[in-house]
Design a protein around this motif. Sequence first.
Motif, PDB file in Angstrom:
ATOM      1  N   GLY A 252       0.804  -1.218   0.000  1.00  0.00           N
ATOM      2  CA  GLY A 252       0.000   0.000   0.000  1.00  0.00           C
ATOM      3  C   GLY A 252       0.832   1.261   0.000  1.00  0.00           C
ATOM      4  O   GLY A 252       0.514   2.242  -0.683  1.00  0.00           O
ATOM      5  N   ALA A 253       1.929   1.239   0.765  1.00  0.00           N
ATOM      6  CA  ALA A 253       2.793   2.411   0.849  1.00  0.00           C
ATOM      7  C   ALA A 253       3.550   2.661  -0.451  1.00  0.00           C
ATOM      8  O   ALA A 253       4.028   3.775  -0.695  1.00  0.00           O
ATOM      9  N   SER A 254       3.654   1.638  -1.300  1.00  0.00           N
ATOM     10  CA  SER A 254       4.328   1.782  -2.594  1.00  0.00           C
ATOM     11  C   SER A 254       3.374   2.257  -3.684  1.00  0.00           C
ATOM     12  O   SER A 254       3.778   2.984  -4.598  1.00  0.00           O
ATOM     13  N   PHE A 255       2.108   1.852  -3.604  1.00  0.00           N
ATOM     14  CA  PHE A 255       1.143   2.216  -4.631  1.00  0.00           C
ATOM     15  C   PHE A 255       0.366   3.497  -4.302  1.00  0.00           C
ATOM     16  O   PHE A 255      -0.027   4.224  -5.212  1.00  0.00           O
ATOM     17  N   ALA A 256       0.125   3.767  -3.022  1.00  0.00           N
ATOM     18  CA  ALA A 256      -0.713   4.911  -2.638  1.00  0.00           C
ATOM     19  C   ALA A 256      -0.176   6.265  -3.109  1.00  0.00           C
ATOM     20  O   ALA A 256      -0.974   7.128  -3.521  1.00  0.00           O
ATOM     21  N   PRO A 257       1.146   6.532  -3.051  1.00  0.00           N
ATOM     22  CA  PRO A 257       1.614   7.871  -3.430  1.00  0.00           C
ATOM     23  C   PRO A 257       1.429   8.202  -4.901  1.00  0.00           C
ATOM     24  O   PRO A 257       1.541   9.359  -5.295  1.00  0.00           O
ATOM     25  N   ASN A 258       1.134   7.209  -5.741  1.00  0.00           N
ATOM     26  CA  ASN A 258       1.183   7.401  -7.187  1.00  0.00           C
ATOM     27  C   ASN A 258       0.052   8.247  -7.754  1.00  0.00           C
ATOM     28  O   ASN A 258       0.230   8.971  -8.731  1.00  0.00           O
ATOM     29  N   HIS A 259      -1.158   8.139  -7.175  1.00  0.00           N
ATOM     30  CA  HIS A 259      -2.318   8.838  -7.744  1.00  0.00           C
ATOM     31  C   HIS A 259      -3.209   9.509  -6.699  1.00  0.00           C
ATOM     32  O   HIS A 259      -3.968  10.405  -7.035  1.00  0.00           O
ATOM     33  N   LYS A 260      -3.160   9.046  -5.456  1.00  0.00           N
ATOM     34  CA  LYS A 260      -4.057   9.593  -4.433  1.00  0.00           C
ATOM     35  C   LYS A 260      -3.701  11.052  -4.153  1.00  0.00           C
ATOM     36  O   LYS A 260      -2.551  11.392  -3.891  1.00  0.00           O
ATOM     37  N   GLY A 261      -4.719  11.909  -4.211  1.00  0.00           N
ATOM     38  CA  GLY A 261      -4.491  13.334  -4.031  1.00  0.00           C
ATOM     39  C   GLY A 261      -4.198  14.071  -5.316  1.00  0.00           C
ATOM     40  O   GLY A 261      -4.084  15.301  -5.316  1.00  0.00           O
ATOM     41  N   MET A 262      -4.098  13.347  -6.427  1.00  0.00           N
ATOM     42  CA  MET A 262      -3.960  13.977  -7.736  1.00  0.00           C
ATOM     43  C   MET A 262      -5.352  14.263  -8.298  1.00  0.00           C
ATOM     44  O   MET A 262      -6.348  13.779  -7.759  1.00  0.00           O
ATOM     45  N   PRO A 263      -5.458  15.066  -9.377  1.00  0.00           N
ATOM     46  CA  PRO A 263      -6.779  15.420  -9.905  1.00  0.00           C
ATOM     47  C   PRO A 263      -7.635  14.191 -10.204  1.00  0.00           C
ATOM     48  O   PRO A 263      -7.159  13.202 -10.757  1.00  0.00           O
ATOM     49  N   VAL A 264      -8.906  14.269  -9.809  1.00  0.00           N
ATOM     50  CA  VAL A 264      -9.886  13.229 -10.129  1.00  0.00           C
ATOM     51  C   VAL A 264     -10.639  13.699 -11.367  1.00  0.00           C
ATOM     52  O   VAL A 264     -11.168  14.808 -11.404  1.00  0.00           O
ATOM     53  N   ILE A 265     -10.685  12.844 -12.378  1.00  0.00           N
ATOM     54  CA  ILE A 265     -11.192  13.236 -13.688  1.00  0.00           C
ATOM     55  C   ILE A 265     -12.681  12.950 -13.809  1.00  0.00           C
ATOM     56  O   ILE A 265     -13.150  11.871 -13.434  1.00  0.00           O
ATOM     57  N   ALA A 266     -13.413  13.906 -14.340  1.00  0.00           N
ATOM     58  CA  ALA A 266     -14.848  13.754 -14.542  1.00  0.00           C
ATOM     59  C   ALA A 266     -15.138  12.590 -15.489  1.00  0.00           C
ATOM     60  O   ALA A 266     -14.330  12.293 -16.380  1.00  0.00           O
ATOM     61  N   PRO A 267     -16.288  11.925 -15.322  1.00  0.00           N
ATOM     62  CA  PRO A 267     -16.599  10.737 -16.136  1.00  0.00           C
ATOM     63  C   PRO A 267     -16.540  10.983 -17.632  1.00  0.00           C
ATOM     64  O   PRO A 267     -16.073  10.119 -18.386  1.00  0.00           O
ATOM     65  N   ASN A 268     -16.994  12.150 -18.093  1.00  0.00           N
ATOM     66  CA  ASN A 268     -17.075  12.408 -19.531  1.00  0.00           C
ATOM     67  C   ASN A 268     -16.060  13.432 -20.015  1.00  0.00           C
ATOM     68  O   ASN A 268     -16.217  14.006 -21.097  1.00  0.00           O
ATOM     69  N   ALA A 269     -15.012  13.663 -19.230  1.00  0.00           N
ATOM     70  CA  ALA A 269     -13.994  14.632 -19.629  1.00  0.00           C
ATOM     71  C   ALA A 269     -13.262  14.145 -20.879  1.00  0.00           C
ATOM     72  O   ALA A 269     -13.035  12.952 -21.060  1.00  0.00           O
ATOM     73  N   ARG A 270     -12.887  15.092 -21.712  1.00  0.00           N
ATOM     74  CA  ARG A 270     -12.153  14.762 -22.942  1.00  0.00           C
ATOM     75  C   ARG A 270     -10.688  15.118 -22.742  1.00  0.00           C
ATOM     76  O   ARG A 270     -10.338  16.294 -22.659  1.00  0.00           O
TER      77      ARG A 270
END
Length: 374
Positions: A252-270
């Motif tokens: 978990g400590a190896s995978f968690a820093p990669n994307h958590k807290g980065m922008p969350v993309i809207a379902p239909n974003a282009r």
Amino acid sequence: MPVSSPPVSVLGPVRQTYAGEASFPPIARAYTQVSQVVKELGLLRRTPWFYAMVGGAILLGMAGCVAGFILLGDSWFQLLIAGAFGILFTQAAFLAHEAAHRQILRTGPGNDRLARILACGVVGISYSWWDSKHSRHHANPNRVGKDPDIEVDTISFLEEDAAEARGIRRLITQHQGWFFFPLLTLEGLNLHYLGVKHLVTTREKIPGRFLELGLIALRLAVFIVPVFLFLPLGMAFAFIGVQMAVFGVYMGASFAPNHKGMPVIAPNARLDFFSKQVRTSRNIGGGWWATWLMGGLNYQVEHHLFPSMARPHLSHARAIVREQCRTLGVPYTETSLWRSYAIVIDYLNRVGLAARDPFDCPSRTELRRASAAA
């Protein structure tokens, strides 16, 4: 600097504002240009000797753990051996991850076989379950409704999910950032359980289903059974508990820093491919030690752009990608390991505010405390 998430409102209906709802500006040919440079420099070639050395080091470490287990006998120092096994199984999981991405061997089928053996026979988790989940994540990182890694599973990564939490999960969600790393001690057990559940209960055809079940059973016989045969019952349970806890926290400590807290993309974003992968990924600085510690996951931006790139080449690709981002004005996020954990905890706590009583205003609570003190 890392991209921060928008503040969470605790009043009225929860509605998270997602990045990309007003589409990111398209960047024509950005990925094509970077990819061409990477290919010309030979950064997509295989590195068999590197992976042979890594695999040999893991085997040597496991042999040492087995020898230590035999020599120590009935001793609570066995828990040190259990912790070492947890670390080695995580390193083996990194290799399984790289084989699944076609980084190690020359052919796809060969990589698949190696990944299945490592995941099921060494680590003890279902390769088919993990591969399906991870492939969907790579296709749409941090995209609502498409990335399984941000779906609710005790921890809520979206404010809407946090607001719907009930019972014990609601109590956890309210302060989930602080609970995140302690909960990782159970993640190893969760990964084993979900994999076996997938193999046993899924009705659709799963290639290699019975092979995976057989490898997992063989792994239990080789690793778990001797522990209970040669150690007292209480010590045996403690051994397995420590091994699983170390494995879960390390993973978990190896995978968690990669994307958590980065922008969350809207379902239909282009979004174009380059923007989608770079904007949602975070690198961890540190150089060679971070690469060894995290199995190359510290170069998450480059890994998402070039999933089949071998671990030793990721650092070279980093300079190329950073320059392209600088030229095009695309945010490139890189921070220290400890700073990334602080970002993850802060982000999860802010998301968790949505699970609190909407009338329990933090400012009002502070005013009450000040009045009481006066």
